[in-house]
Design a protein around this motif. Structure first.
Motif, PDB file in Angstrom:
ATOM      1  N   PHE A 199       0.858  -1.178   0.000  1.00 19.53           N
ATOM      2  CA  PHE A 199       0.000   0.000   0.000  1.00 19.53           C
ATOM      3  C   PHE A 199       0.899   1.235   0.000  1.00 19.53           C
ATOM      4  N   TYR A 200       0.826   1.971  -1.093  1.00 17.43           N
ATOM      5  CA  TYR A 200       1.716   3.110  -1.280  1.00 17.43           C
ATOM      6  C   TYR A 200       0.995   4.420  -0.967  1.00 17.43           C
ATOM      7  N   ASN A 201       1.592   5.246  -0.100  1.00 19.40           N
ATOM      8  CA  ASN A 201       1.031   6.572   0.166  1.00 19.40           C
ATOM      9  C   ASN A 201       2.129   7.637   0.217  1.00 19.40           C
ATOM     10  N   GLY A 202       3.102   7.495  -0.661  1.00 19.97           N
ATOM     11  CA  GLY A 202       4.182   8.473  -0.750  1.00 19.97           C
ATOM     12  C   GLY A 202       3.786   9.693  -1.555  1.00 19.97           C
ATOM     13  N   THR A 203       4.719  10.614  -1.689  1.00 21.04           N
ATOM     14  CA  THR A 203       4.432  11.879  -2.366  1.00 21.04           C
ATOM     15  C   THR A 203       4.705  11.826  -3.867  1.00 21.04           C
ATOM     16  N   ASP A 204       5.433  10.819  -4.343  1.00 20.31           N
ATOM     17  CA  ASP A 204       5.640  10.687  -5.788  1.00 20.31           C
ATOM     18  C   ASP A 204       4.340  10.247  -6.447  1.00 20.31           C
ATOM     19  N   GLU A 205       4.038  10.830  -7.579  1.00 16.84           N
ATOM     20  CA  GLU A 205       2.793  10.484  -8.278  1.00 16.84           C
ATOM     21  C   GLU A 205       2.923   9.101  -8.906  1.00 16.84           C
ATOM     22  N   LYS A 206       1.979   8.218  -8.574  1.00 20.63           N
ATOM     23  CA  LYS A 206       1.976   6.862  -9.109  1.00 20.63           C
ATOM     24  C   LYS A 206       0.577   6.506  -9.588  1.00 20.63           C
ATOM     25  N   GLU A 207       0.498   5.520 -10.457  1.00 19.75           N
ATOM     26  CA  GLU A 207      -0.792   5.032 -10.945  1.00 19.75           C
ATOM     27  C   GLU A 207      -1.585   4.402  -9.803  1.00 19.75           C
ATOM     28  N   ASP A 208      -2.884   4.182 -10.042  1.00 17.37           N
ATOM     29  CA  ASP A 208      -3.711   3.515  -9.038  1.00 17.37           C
ATOM     30  C   ASP A 208      -3.083   2.182  -8.630  1.00 17.37           C
ATOM     31  N   GLU A 209      -2.625   1.433  -9.616  1.00 19.46           N
ATOM     32  CA  GLU A 209      -1.967   0.155  -9.348  1.00 19.46           C
ATOM     33  C   GLU A 209      -0.744  -0.001 -10.240  1.00 19.46           C
ATOM     34  N   THR A 210       0.282  -0.604  -9.679  1.00 23.17           N
ATOM     35  CA  THR A 210       1.505  -0.899 -10.412  1.00 23.17           C
ATOM     36  C   THR A 210       1.957  -2.303 -10.035  1.00 23.17           C
ATOM     37  N   THR A 211       2.378  -3.077 -11.002  1.00 21.86           N
ATOM     38  CA  THR A 211       2.925  -4.404 -10.728  1.00 21.86           C
ATOM     39  C   THR A 211       4.442  -4.331 -10.751  1.00 21.86           C
ATOM     40  N   LEU A 212       5.053  -4.644  -9.637  1.00 25.33           N
ATOM     41  CA  LEU A 212       6.506  -4.649  -9.522  1.00 25.33           C
ATOM     42  C   LEU A 212       7.005  -6.084  -9.693  1.00 25.33           C
ATOM     43  N   LEU A 213       8.037  -6.271 -10.486  1.00 31.43           N
ATOM     44  CA  LEU A 213       8.535  -7.607 -10.806  1.00 31.43           C
ATOM     45  C   LEU A 213       9.979  -7.793 -10.359  1.00 31.43           C
ATOM     46  N   LEU A 214      10.261  -8.956  -9.791  1.00 28.20           N
ATOM     47  CA  LEU A 214      11.626  -9.282  -9.425  1.00 28.20           C
ATOM     48  C   LEU A 214      12.510  -9.358 -10.658  1.00 28.20           C
ATOM     49  N   SER A 215      11.952  -9.785 -11.779  1.00 26.01           N
ATOM     50  CA  SER A 215      12.735  -9.930 -13.008  1.00 26.01           C
ATOM     51  C   SER A 215      13.300  -8.597 -13.494  1.00 26.01           C
ATOM     52  N   ASP A 216      12.690  -7.486 -13.084  1.00 26.61           N
ATOM     53  CA  ASP A 216      13.241  -6.184 -13.467  1.00 26.61           C
ATOM     54  C   ASP A 216      14.630  -5.981 -12.873  1.00 26.61           C
ATOM     55  N   ALA A 217      14.854  -6.557 -11.687  1.00 28.55           N
ATOM     56  CA  ALA A 217      16.181  -6.465 -11.070  1.00 28.55           C
ATOM     57  C   ALA A 217      17.196  -7.292 -11.862  1.00 28.55           C
ATOM     58  N   PHE A 218      16.771  -8.456 -12.381  1.00 26.80           N
ATOM     59  CA  PHE A 218      17.652  -9.263 -13.218  1.00 26.80           C
ATOM     60  C   PHE A 218      18.008  -8.499 -14.494  1.00 26.80           C
ATOM     61  N   LYS A 219      16.997  -7.836 -15.054  1.00 21.85           N
ATOM     62  CA  LYS A 219      17.232  -7.063 -16.284  1.00 21.85           C
ATOM     63  C   LYS A 219      18.194  -5.901 -16.037  1.00 21.85           C
TER      64      LYS A 219
END
Length: 352
Positions: free
Chosen positions: A148-168
């Motif tokens: 649950f994100y409530n930071g000050t950076d503007e983000k979409e309603d939902e975002t899918t974060l992937l572990l594979s992005d770290a591999f990339k």
């Protein structure tokens, strides 16, 4: 910069800072407000409401929820927020739900949740007396990882974060280094294309996805309305932030200012909020948790900035050593903004 400076030394420095920031007099890990609200036995109706809002269900049997947060899984001295085991109910399967609240965007949540989940499954297997070495396939609950994100950076309603992005990212940096060593000038699109091909051919065997839900004002209104305590929690966090901006001009001391902002938000909370009575009854503890989270955010900003500076210095030095380039050319290749280079020059040559 010394030749002996390594990423391992940087990691050791970060660990030293974490110990300093926790304080030697405070050895107990603290809960976050999110976990305090939704991770207590007396509030299990709120926990089930949260589950229903996330999954679009309408279960009402709180006995189906088991709260099993791991006490010793910590980050910057804080407990992981909340993990629950939800029984089959009607769906014919159990879920192991891991929820975490983040007040700043963190793309590394998949690796953190991966590590948390491993510990939770280990705990589940032991408590269920299952034999991981046996010939019978273990019946395990399905994992669901939510931030649950409530930071000050503007983000979409939902975002899918992937572990594979770290591999990339690992591959991308190596491709970038390859071209820099060949003295070839290339653009990001070429690097990206090569990285994607290498990743597809490598076909890694582990993937973790984390559902990041934005609970800031104006986002996911339907979900927040379905779980009133979540919507009220989001209101409270936003109100503290708004009050902090107001009192910043009134208070010289930042700690006093955030304390005043928290007190004011509690007093301003509407009387019909479900969490009002609980928050008020536990005012001192709630305030302490909010102050701790505020200090954690400040500490993380400091750690991030120091880590970024050290990482940049290491990257610049590595390029200079491997190619014979000047510091200026290395910074050009790494696309370091002009306004950030002066301090890097100072640190780079001071450490020679």
């Amino acid at each position: 910069m010394s030749e002996k400076k390594t990423y391992e030394e940087l990691e050791e420095r970060i660990q030293e800072l974490e110990i300093q920031l926790k304080g030697s007099s405070n050895r107990e890990y603290k809960s976050r407000l999110f976990g305090f609200l939704f991770g207590r036995e007396e509030n299990k109706r709120w926990t089930l409401s949260l589950y229903n809002a996330i999954h679009g269900t309408s279960y009402d049997d709180i006995s189906a929820v088991t709260i099993n947060t791991i006490e010793d899984v910590v980050y910057m001295g804080m407990k992981n927020d909340l993990s629950i085991l939800v029984s089959e109910i009607v769906s014919l399967y159990r879920t192991l739900e891991l929820y975490e609240q983040q007040s700043s965007y963190n793309p590394n949540m998949p690796v953190r949740e991966f590590m948390y989940a491993g510990k939770l499954y280990d705990k589940f297997i032991h408590s269920a007396r299952l034999n991981r070495y046996g010939k019978k396939l273990l019946p395990l609950p399905l994992p669901k990882l939510v931030v649950f994100y409530n930071g000050t950076d503007e983000k979409e309603d939902e975002t899918t974060l992937l572990l594979s992005d770290a591999f990339k990212e690992e591959i991308r940096q190596n491709v970038l280094h390859k071209y820099s060593g060949m003295n070839e000038k290339t653009d990001e699109s070429r690097i990206q294309s090569e990285m994607e091909k290498i990743f597809r051919d490598a076909d890694p065997d582990i993937e973790v996805k984390v559902r990041m839900i934005n609970i800031n004002h104006g986002h996911n209104r339907e979900m927040l309305s379905k779980c009133r305590p979540l919507g009220e929690y989001a209101w409270f966090v936003a109100q503290v932030r708004n009050n902090q901006a107001d009192v910043r001009t009134e208070e010289d001391n930042a700690q006093t200012g955030i304390g005043s902002a928290i007190d004011r938000a509690i007093d301003e909370m509407p009387e019909d909020f479900e969490i009002k009575k609980f928050i008020t009854a536990n005012r001192a503890e709630v305030k302490d948790m909010c102050l701790t989270e505020y200090n954690e955010a400040e500490a993380m900003d400091m750690l991030k900035e120091e880590g970024r500076q050290e990482t940049r210095l290491l990257d610049i030095k590595n390029l200079m050593d491997s190619t014979g380039w000047t510091a200026e050319k290395a910074m050009d290749t790494l696309k370091i903004p002009k306004d950030q280079r002066i301090s890097l020059y100072v640190d780079l040559f001071r450490k020679e």
